[in-house]
Design an enzyme around this catalytic site. Sequence first.
Site, mmCIF file in Angstrom:
data_model
loop_
_atom_site.group_PDB
_atom_site.id
_atom_site.type_symbol
_atom_site.label_atom_id
_atom_site.label_comp_id
_atom_site.label_asym_id
_atom_site.label_seq_id
_atom_site.Cartn_x
_atom_site.Cartn_y
_atom_site.Cartn_z
ATOM 1 N N LYS B 80 0.851 -1.194 0.000
ATOM 2 C CA LYS B 80 0.000 0.000 0.000
ATOM 3 C C LYS B 80 0.888 1.246 0.000
ATOM 4 C CE LYS B 80 -4.039 1.837 2.503
ATOM 5 N NZ LYS B 80 -4.947 1.633 3.655
ATOM 6 N N SER B 155 -9.881 1.566 2.522
ATOM 7 C CA SER B 155 -8.986 2.328 1.702
ATOM 8 C C SER B 155 -7.911 1.502 0.971
ATOM 9 C CB SER B 155 -8.286 3.380 2.557
ATOM 10 O OG SER B 155 -7.484 2.765 3.546
ATOM 11 N N SER B 179 -10.199 -0.895 6.680
ATOM 12 C CA SER B 179 -9.566 -0.636 5.377
ATOM 13 C C SER B 179 -8.825 -1.813 4.767
ATOM 14 C CB SER B 179 -8.608 0.544 5.487
ATOM 15 O OG SER B 179 -9.321 1.746 5.433
#
Lengths: 97, 477
Positions: B80, B155, B179
């Site tokens: 990420k 996310s 997330s």
Amino acid sequence: MATVAEVKKLAALARIKVEDAELEQFTKEFDAILAYIGQLTQLKLPQHSLEEKPLLRNVMRNDGEPHTPGAYTAKLTEQFPACEEDALVVKQIISHG
Amino acid sequence: MAKLNEMTIAEAARALRARECSVRELWDACVNEAHARNKELNAFLEIFDVDDGALHGAQKRIDTEGAKAPLLCGIPLALKDNILLEGKVASAASKMLEHYRATYDATVVKKLKDAGAVFVGRTNMDEFAMGSSTENSAFGPSVNPHDTERVPGGSSGGSAVAVAAHLALAALGSDTGGSIRQPAAYTGIVGLKPTYGAVSRSGLIAMGSSLDQIGPLAASVEDARILYETIRGEDIMDSTTIPDNLYPMRAVSKSLRIGVPRHLLEEGIDADVRAAFNALLEELARAGHVLVDIKLPMSAHALAAYYIIMPAEVSTNLARLDGIRYGFAERGETLLDDYVLSRTKGFGEETRRRILLGTFVLSSGYIDAYYHRADAMRAVLRREYSVAFEKVDAVAFPTTPSPAFVFGEKSDPLSMYLGDIFTVTANLTGMPAISIPMGHVDRAGISLPVGAHFTAPHQAENILFAIGSAVEKIGHV
């Protein structure tokens, strides 16, 4: 109820500018969010929860074993928006004049 | 044999040791697929150039150490974009950090490098991890590979897409209110939020520091376990990490007791998602596990507490981004102008909204009514779950009330926030939680994955992996 003036003030505190065109929309959304999270203000919470100490605490370490001077300087100065040699350039905020 | 990039970590590790493929062939399979599909999926903000030294080193280790080499040796992973990899951009999908290059490796990256893993690229996300769809990315949203009209969740949406579309074998994400777990559910993979403190956050761009955890997104429960075991552990660089056995060890019995808070599942859930969840529970019961009705009376208020604590921490954490030392820098007449212009132009809309909300709940006159009460609510939730865990091993929910939604469908922020209803409590209490695929539901003729969510007591990830394996045996994964 959140007001446009309140949102403007919060924005100033947070060092953010909300454009006039956005202000009304932001205030409306803010109102809906505050109405939702406001349910907590009406709740009766048990006494233990109000007295419990936070689980997280600040942990200090002793000074010592510093890294070699300058080991990270080049990497950090590369990120500076403006620099003079190894120094970060900022606006003058105190004038002697 | 499956295509190389479609193997699990466990399968690839075996294939590498059996010399059925090389580290470079595995890398090429993932990276070629990533290049071929990224234009459509926007999973990666950057696909990295090959690191010949890393591939060669991993191959050499497998050749010389064989079975003793770490399972992640030579495995292509995705990271990420809020996790630092030295020398690479880490932007948190924000214009604010678009050109920021990491000056050090995150602890999790160090551990993965030590294990011989290789990195395909950095994945798209909602800006500063704020959002449930990747629509808040400054660089355009990622797309759900099951239906390109729909969001992949967020996310950590880019990481989920990278795994679900086989662009990497597994990925790391971060989870502040769901997330990792929510995008895992939306894309049909496994996502684990570890116990608070189990994994170091040194080198994670902070969002809500009392909530954030780094964790794996993977194609199987076993892969999630392999990644978790590699990245976990106390770290001198993160004082919130915890030692092993800080909490009592929980034994895994053959018959697991699964708590179901049915009173929280009566409304607000799509009928077919509820049906899939109930069907899974019945199958678990048939497999010898025990379903226990439990009550979590205050949990209905967890989401309100979360949307106070989280923005409060966001507003303080993001105060460091002021356009002075690094990141986006706009200059005006005065120093104050420099701050305001940099922050206003550098942050996207949702980030600015949450900073304002956080500033509000922490402001004098409101801090007692909002922040302190939300903090007290965390204590209530911890106790409520502790009581439940006296008679059950884990608590079950659907991960989300609905499958992946269509782009733009949740345009008002509150409706987006309400989708986090089942995931935020694990962040507020610090307990570990996992999302595991539990089948599909149909929307407009397209079959969309949905996930089952299990929460366990602190440091009882072993229970989550056991339940995960039980769910996998039923055959939904």
